[in-house]
Motif scaffolding. Structure first.
Motif, PDB file in Angstrom:
ATOM      1  N   PHE A   1      96.474  50.122  70.338  1.00 13.72           N
ATOM      2  CA  PHE A   1      95.662  51.313  70.603  1.00 13.72           C
ATOM      3  C   PHE A   1      96.231  52.186  71.720  1.00 13.72           C
ATOM      4  CE2 PHE A   1      92.740  47.953  72.660  1.00 13.72           C
ATOM      5  CZ  PHE A   1      93.341  48.039  73.909  1.00 13.72           C
ATOM      6  N   HIS A   2      97.252  51.676  72.448  1.00 12.59           N
ATOM      7  CA  HIS A   2      97.953  52.524  73.405  1.00 12.59           C
ATOM      8  C   HIS A   2      98.979  53.427  72.715  1.00 12.59           C
ATOM      9  CE1 HIS A   2      96.830  49.248  76.421  1.00 12.59           C
ATOM     10  NE2 HIS A   2      96.313  50.351  76.937  1.00 12.59           N
ATOM     11  N   HIS A   3      99.263  53.125  71.470  1.00  7.41           N
ATOM     12  CA  HIS A   3     100.228  53.916  70.697  1.00  7.41           C
ATOM     13  C   HIS A   3      99.861  53.783  69.221  1.00  7.41           C
ATOM     14  CE1 HIS A   3     103.980  56.064  69.988  1.00  7.41           C
ATOM     15  NE2 HIS A   3     104.237  55.192  69.028  1.00  7.41           N
ATOM     16  N   GLN A   4      98.866  54.524  68.798  1.00 12.67           N
ATOM     17  CA  GLN A   4      98.358  54.405  67.430  1.00 12.67           C
ATOM     18  C   GLN A   4      99.451  54.735  66.399  1.00 12.67           C
ATOM     19  OE1 GLN A   4      94.748  56.466  66.485  1.00 12.67           O
ATOM     20  NE2 GLN A   4      93.755  55.941  68.415  1.00 12.67           N
TER      21      GLN A   4
ATOM     22  N   LYS B   1      96.259  56.464  78.289  1.00 15.58           N
ATOM     23  CA  LYS B   1      96.948  56.433  76.996  1.00 15.58           C
ATOM     24  C   LYS B   1      95.968  56.116  75.870  1.00 15.58           C
ATOM     25  CE  LYS B   1     100.474  56.710  75.666  1.00 15.58           C
ATOM     26  NZ  LYS B   1     101.128  57.878  75.034  1.00 15.58           N
TER      27      LYS B   1
ATOM     28  N   PRO C   1     103.508  51.958  77.464  1.00 17.27           N
ATOM     29  CA  PRO C   1     103.671  53.323  77.009  1.00 17.27           C
ATOM     30  C   PRO C   1     104.024  54.239  78.159  1.00 17.27           C
ATOM     31  CG  PRO C   1     101.366  52.711  77.084  1.00 17.27           C
ATOM     32  CD  PRO C   1     102.149  51.464  77.331  1.00 17.27           C
TER      33      PRO C   1
ATOM     34  N   ARG D   1      94.812  62.616  70.287  1.00 15.05           N
ATOM     35  CA  ARG D   1      95.956  63.027  69.464  1.00 15.05           C
ATOM     36  C   ARG D   1      95.672  62.863  67.979  1.00 15.05           C
ATOM     37  NH1 ARG D   1     100.062  60.694  66.774  1.00 15.05           N
ATOM     38  NH2 ARG D   1      99.481  58.580  67.440  1.00 15.05           N
ATOM     39  N   THR D   2      95.047  61.735  67.609  1.00 12.58           N
ATOM     40  CA  THR D   2      94.858  61.436  66.190  1.00 12.58           C
ATOM     41  C   THR D   2      93.563  61.999  65.617  1.00 12.58           C
ATOM     42  OG1 THR D   2      93.939  59.265  66.772  1.00 12.58           O
ATOM     43  CG2 THR D   2      96.302  59.377  66.268  1.00 12.58           C
TER      44      THR D   2
ATOM     45  N   GLU E   1      95.590  58.820  72.891  1.00 12.37           N
ATOM     46  CA  GLU E   1      95.880  58.538  71.487  1.00 12.37           C
ATOM     47  C   GLU E   1      94.696  58.890  70.594  1.00 12.37           C
ATOM     48  OE1 GLU E   1      99.061  57.019  69.850  1.00 12.37           O
ATOM     49  OE2 GLU E   1      99.161  58.584  71.379  1.00 12.37           O
TER      50      GLU E   1
ATOM     51  N   GLY F   1      99.217  62.853  64.170  1.00 12.16           N
ATOM     52  CA  GLY F   1      98.200  63.628  64.856  1.00 12.16           C
ATOM     53  C   GLY F   1      97.229  64.275  63.891  1.00 12.16           C
TER      54      GLY F   1
END
Length: 248
Positions: A151-154, A177, A41, A184-185, A181, A158
Motif C-alpha cells: 500500500f506504500h506503492h500501489q 506515501k 518508498p 494518486r489512484t 498512493e 493513476g
C-alpha cells in the motif's frame, strides 16, 4: 532384561509441525514479494504531525515488511479469518457499505479497492451489496479477492478507482506515501473511507499511532474532508471520509 518401551509419538509430531511451519514461511519468503518490498518508498517519510507518531524499532524497510508478513502468514490467524470470522466480518462490512450507498458515497457502478484486505472480507462484502467491480491488495494475495501489493506503492495506474476503503492506516510505516498512493489512484471526485483508532492504541503490528484526525486532514492535500463519525469496527472507533478534488 529390561523391556524397552515405545517412545511417545508426541515429540515426533511436534517436530514435524515445526518443520512444516518453517517450510511454509520459507516458501512465502522466497516469493517475488520478498524481493520487491526491499527498499522504502522515496520522498519525505516523516509525518511532521504531533498527533501522528511513527513507532521506532525497524532496522530496514524489509524488516518492517517481514513483521507485517509474520501476521499475515500466521496459519492460525488465516484459519480464523477464513472460517470463524469470515461471515461475521462480511456482515459488518456490508452494513458499513450499505450506509455509504445510502449517503451516495458508494454506488453499484463504483470501481472499488480495499487496502490491506488480507483474505478479502471487505471485498466480498462490497460484492454482496452490489459493487461487483471490487478488488483488494495485501502483501500476500488471496485469489480471486485479493492481489499482491504494497500500500506504500500501489500496483495500479493513476485515476483508477471511484472508491477506496482501508482499516489498516495504523500499519503504514510511511503515512505520507500511504495517503499519496490513495490520492494518486483515486479518480477526481473519488471517495476514500478510513477506519482508524483514536481512543485506543492498535495492536503490536501497528507502525504508527494516531491521536486525532488532524494529521489525516494535513496528509490528504488533494482531497476534502466529507464526514467523520464514531464506529465500532473491530477495534477501530472512527470513520473518516475524504473526497478527491476534481481537476480544474
Amino acid at each position: 532384561m529390561k523391556t524397552m518401551q515405545a517412545r511417545p509419538y508426541v515429540p515426533k509430531i511436534f517436530t514435524l509441525f515445526l518443520l512444516l511451519s518453517a517450510l511454509f514461511f520459507l516458501f512465502f519468503s522466497l516469493q517475488p514479494h520478498s524481493q520487491f518490498f526491499t527498499k522504502p518508498p522515496p520522498g519525505n517519510q516523516l509525518s511532521g504531525e504531533p498527533d501522528l507518531r511513527i513507532r521506532p524499532g525497524y532496522s530496514s524497510y524489509q524488516a518492517y515488511i517481514q513483521r507485517q508478513l509474520n501476521k499475515t502468514l500466521n496459519p492460525k490467524l488465516r484459519k480464523v479469518w477464513t472460517t470463524r470470522d469470515w461471515e461475521r466480518k462480511i456482515r459488518v462490512f456490508a452494513t458499513f457499505f450499505e450506509e455509504l450507498k445510502q449517503k451516495q458515497l458508494l454506488f453499484n457502478s463504483s470501481k472499488a479497492l480495499c487496502i490491506g484486505a488480507r483474505v478479502g472480507q471487505e471485498v466480498e462484502a462490497l460484492r454482496r451489496v452490489g459493487v461487483s467491480d471490487s478488488v483488494g491488495i495485501d502483501l500476500v494475495p488471496y485469489p480471486p479477492l485479493v492481489v499482491r501489493g504494497d500500500f506504500h506503492h500501489q500496483p495500479f495506474d493513476g485515476d483508477t478507482f471511484d472508491f477506496e476503503f482501508s482499516n489498516v492506516f495504523d500499519h503504514a510505516l510511511y503515512p505520507k506515501k500511504f495517503v499519496g498512493e490513495i490520492e494518486r489512484t483515486l479518480k477526481p471526485g473519488g471517495v476514500c473511507v478510513l477506519h482508524v483508532a483514536l481512543s485506543r492504541r492498535a495492536d503490536k503490528f501497528s507502525a504508527n499511532d494516531l491521536y486525532s484526525i488532524g494529521p489525516l486532514k494535513a496528509l490528504f492535500r488533494r482531497s476534502e474532508l466529507v464526514h467523520v463519525r464514531r464506529v465500532d469496527g473491530f477495534g477501530l472507533d472512527t470513520e473518516v471520509i475524504f473526497r478527491k478534488k476534481k481537476k480544474i
